[in-house]
Every structure is written in C-alpha cells, then in structure tokens.
Write a protein that holds these residues in place. Sequence first.
Motif, mmCIF file in Angstrom:
data_model
loop_
_atom_site.group_PDB
_atom_site.id
_atom_site.type_symbol
_atom_site.label_atom_id
_atom_site.label_comp_id
_atom_site.label_asym_id
_atom_site.label_seq_id
_atom_site.Cartn_x
_atom_site.Cartn_y
_atom_site.Cartn_z
ATOM 1 N N UNK A 147 0.856 -1.191 0.000
ATOM 2 C CA UNK A 147 0.000 0.000 0.000
ATOM 3 C C UNK A 147 0.888 1.235 0.000
ATOM 4 N N UNK A 148 0.389 2.334 -0.563
ATOM 5 C CA UNK A 148 1.173 3.574 -0.514
ATOM 6 C C UNK A 148 1.370 4.020 0.932
ATOM 7 N N UNK A 149 2.417 4.772 1.150
ATOM 8 C CA UNK A 149 2.671 5.346 2.469
ATOM 9 C C UNK A 149 1.804 6.583 2.629
ATOM 10 N N UNK A 150 1.127 6.677 3.747
ATOM 11 C CA UNK A 150 0.324 7.856 4.035
ATOM 12 C C UNK A 150 1.268 8.910 4.603
ATOM 13 N N UNK A 151 1.323 10.088 3.989
ATOM 14 C CA UNK A 151 2.224 11.127 4.496
ATOM 15 C C UNK A 151 1.948 11.436 5.964
ATOM 16 N N UNK A 152 2.988 11.582 6.728
ATOM 17 C CA UNK A 152 2.850 11.808 8.168
ATOM 18 C C UNK A 152 2.177 13.135 8.489
ATOM 19 N N UNK A 153 2.192 14.070 7.553
ATOM 20 C CA UNK A 153 1.563 15.363 7.804
ATOM 21 C C UNK A 153 0.107 15.412 7.328
ATOM 22 N N UNK A 154 -0.453 14.271 6.958
ATOM 23 C CA UNK A 154 -1.855 14.231 6.536
ATOM 24 C C UNK A 154 -2.760 14.494 7.735
ATOM 25 N N UNK B 284 -12.619 20.280 7.753
ATOM 26 C CA UNK B 284 -11.831 21.129 6.859
ATOM 27 C C UNK B 284 -12.374 22.557 6.860
ATOM 28 N N UNK B 285 -13.698 22.669 6.743
ATOM 29 C CA UNK B 285 -14.310 24.002 6.707
ATOM 30 C C UNK B 285 -14.012 24.812 7.962
ATOM 31 N N UNK C 37 -4.949 23.561 4.290
ATOM 32 C CA UNK C 37 -4.348 23.985 3.022
ATOM 33 C C UNK C 37 -2.828 24.033 3.121
ATOM 34 N N UNK C 38 -2.311 24.391 4.286
ATOM 35 C CA UNK C 38 -0.874 24.376 4.486
ATOM 36 C C UNK C 38 -0.300 22.975 4.360
ATOM 37 N N UNK C 39 -1.039 21.982 4.821
ATOM 38 C CA UNK C 39 -0.601 20.590 4.692
ATOM 39 C C UNK C 39 -0.621 20.152 3.235
ATOM 40 N N UNK D 41 2.353 18.520 1.065
ATOM 41 C CA UNK D 41 2.218 17.225 0.409
ATOM 42 C C UNK D 41 2.545 17.332 -1.082
ATOM 43 N N UNK D 42 2.038 18.355 -1.734
ATOM 44 C CA UNK D 42 2.321 18.508 -3.160
ATOM 45 C C UNK D 42 3.796 18.750 -3.417
ATOM 46 N N UNK D 43 4.470 19.406 -2.495
ATOM 47 C CA UNK D 43 5.906 19.612 -2.639
ATOM 48 C C UNK D 43 6.672 18.297 -2.573
#
Length: 75
Positions: free
Chosen positions: A14-21, A57-58, A65-67, A71-73
């Motif tokens: 399975x993919x690794x879930x980013x720790x900052x999620x 989220x709302x 959004x900062x996370x 993640x995209x970086x």
Amino acid sequence: GFSLVIKITNNGLRPTIPTNSPPPISDILSKCWQQEEVDRPHIDDLIKMFKETKELYDKNKSGWDGLRTTYLDMM
C-alpha cells in the motif's frame, strides 16, 4: 505495471500515508486500503466520513491547506 499488481495482491503493498496528513484523511485511507475487502468501509460509511471530514476542513481551511502544499511539494 503487472509486477506492482502482484505486490499489491500478494504482499499487501500500500502507498505510504504522508505523516503530515490530517488524521481524518489518514483514517479514511487506512480503512480503504485494508487487505481484506470485508474490513473496508461500505460506500455509505465513506460518504459519512467524507462529509465529517469536509466539516472539519471548513473549520480549519488554512491549517489543512498548508498541509496540502507540503504534500504537493513532496511529489
């Protein structure tokens, strides 16, 4: 291609879930990626989890959004 399918099927890869999620996102991913189909959430449960996650989220868009930018970086 095909070797990845074998690794996923036979080895539970399975993919690794980013720790900052955000925890709700990590939770959904973990549940959806369970090896056994019976352990994965039903679509009705997923809809509920997504709605709850959107509410969270709302309430904290800037934090989430900062996370997302981080993640995209990583990609």
